[in-house]
Structure formats: structure tokens, C-alpha cells
Design an enzyme around this catalytic site. Structure first.
Site, mmCIF file in Angstrom:
data_model
loop_
_atom_site.group_PDB
_atom_site.id
_atom_site.type_symbol
_atom_site.label_atom_id
_atom_site.label_comp_id
_atom_site.label_asym_id
_atom_site.label_seq_id
_atom_site.Cartn_x
_atom_site.Cartn_y
_atom_site.Cartn_z
ATOM 1 N N TYR A 23 37.417 34.664 35.351
ATOM 2 C CA TYR A 23 36.772 35.320 36.502
ATOM 3 C C TYR A 23 36.500 34.368 37.661
ATOM 4 C CZ TYR A 23 35.877 39.230 33.350
ATOM 5 O OH TYR A 23 36.015 40.277 32.476
ATOM 6 N N HIS A 50 34.829 38.835 43.061
ATOM 7 C CA HIS A 50 33.460 39.129 42.632
ATOM 8 C C HIS A 50 32.632 37.851 42.487
ATOM 9 C CE1 HIS A 50 31.089 42.553 41.859
ATOM 10 N NE2 HIS A 50 31.235 42.685 40.567
ATOM 11 N N ASN A 80 26.466 42.332 35.791
ATOM 12 C CA ASN A 80 25.518 43.451 35.694
ATOM 13 C C ASN A 80 24.230 43.068 34.971
ATOM 14 O OD1 ASN A 80 26.778 43.221 33.233
ATOM 15 N ND2 ASN A 80 26.959 45.422 32.888
ATOM 16 N N ASP A 85 29.458 38.838 46.843
ATOM 17 C CA ASP A 85 30.647 39.406 47.489
ATOM 18 C C ASP A 85 30.289 40.766 48.094
ATOM 19 O OD1 ASP A 85 30.377 40.152 44.612
ATOM 20 O OD2 ASP A 85 32.068 41.467 45.055
ATOM 21 N N ASN A 132 26.622 45.830 41.238
ATOM 22 C CA ASN A 132 25.899 45.787 39.957
ATOM 23 C C ASN A 132 24.981 44.586 39.807
ATOM 24 O OD1 ASN A 132 26.865 48.196 38.996
ATOM 25 N ND2 ASN A 132 28.650 47.271 38.011
#
Length: 193
Positions: A18, A23, A71, A96, A117
Site C-alpha cells: 500500500y 490512499h 478505517n 488523500d 474512512n
């Protein structure tokens, strides 16, 4: 305690897969800021994140990148904020923002989570939306059902370069943020270019 920013949080998802996705733009900002401060972010289990102390412009401040998934970011932010007794209005969350064009960076206070989230969980855990946000534009895929897929992919190389440049320029508002001159910081950031 001064009225300025005492905690800067960079949101993202953990893990190498990631790290370079849109994100994680908030985490890019805090990583870059740690580099500017010559600070190493170390894993701290009680904060569920990577933490360091930055020192710039005569101010000390906390840097945090949660190691939770996006989240669950609120767990990390609230753990550090309650441990160091930092009020929401002394917190800046870098994240973001799909509703801004690529590399458009904006400062905002309070408001909703806009479907993000990470912000949703932070508002829930702090029981407040009265904190600052550094909204980092990553662009929008054009259709809402593509958003999740879009933010979990890396930006094009040219876009990443634009974002990195914008994040370095955004560091120029730190003296005003750390002093609590938020209107000045907004003006400085929003009238760039």
C-alpha cells in the site's frame, strides 16, 4: 500549551503493497516531514503507529503514521492524543482527497469525513471533528464506483512527482501552523503559484 499544532498525523494503510498508493498520500507527507526534521519514526505499540518528535521553527511536535488499517486510524490517533493530552484543535491530519485535483493541497478545519474512512474513524474516536486537515489532492477517477480501486493504486509517475513537489511546498506553512496562525497558513497555502 500553545494554540498551534502539536500533533501531525499522516494517514495510510500499512505494508509495502500500500505504501505507494494514493490512499497513503498523508503518510507520504509525514514521512517527508520526518526526513526534514532528521527524525526517525519508530513503531510504538501503545500508539499503534510509527511515532517521532519533530523540531522545527522553535517548536517540538509529534509525528504519527498509524500502523492500523485506514478505517481504524482513530485508535492510533486517540491513543497518542490522550496519552499526551493533546486537544483535537491542536491536531493536523494529512490525508488523500479525491475531491481535489492532483497536487492541489488545501488546509481545512472541522467538517465531515466526506466518505474518507480514516477521517470517519478519527472523528468517532476523538468524539470531535474540530481538528485541522491537510487535504492532499489525488484526483478523482470520474465515477464513484471506481473510487476504492483508484485510491488503492499508485498514481502515475508524473502525478506522484507533482504531489511530492506540492507536499514539499506545503511544509512552508509549518511555521504558521506551529504558531497557531491558521488563517495566515491557509492564505499562504491557497495563494501559492
Amino acid at each position: 500549551m500553545s494554540s498551534g499544532i502539536h500533533l501531525i498525523v499522516g494517514l495510510g494503510n500499512p505494508g509495502a503493497e500500500y505504501e505507494n498508493t494514493r490512499h497513503n498520500a498523508g503518510a507520504w507527507f509525514v514521512s517527508e516531514l520526518a526526513h526534514t526534521c532528521h527524525t526517525t519514526l519508530r513503531p510504538v505499540s501503545k500508539f499503534q503507529g510509527f511515532h517521532g518528535i519533530g523540531h522545527l521553527h522553535g517548536h517540538d511536535f509529534h509525528l504519527l503514521i498509524p500502523s492500523t488499517f485506514m478505517n481504524l486510524s482513530g485508535q492510533s490517533v486517540s491513543a497518542l492524543a490522550s496519552y499526551y493530552k493533546i486537544s483535537p484543535q491542536n491536531i493536523l491530519i494529512a490525508h488523500d482527497e479525491i475531491d481535489l485535483a492532483v497536487a492541489d493541497v488545501r488546509l481545512k478545519f472541522d467538517g465531515g469525513h466526506g466518505g474518507h474512512n480514516g477521517l470517519r474513524d478519527i472523528i468517532s474516536h476523538l468524539n470531535s471533528n474540530q481538528f485541522y486537515r491537510l487535504r492532499i489532492g489525488v484526483g478523482h477517477p470520474g465515477v464513484s464506483h471506481e473510487v476504492v480501486n483508484y485510491v488503492l493504486k499508485p498514481p502515475k509517475k508524473s502525478e506522484r512527482e507533482e504531489i511530492d513537489t506540492a507536499l514539499q511546498q506545503a511544509q512552508q506553512i509549518l511555521p504558521n501552523l506551529l504558531e497557531g496562525h491558521f488563517q495566515k497558513a491557509m492564505q499562504q497555502l491557497h495563494t501559492r503559484g
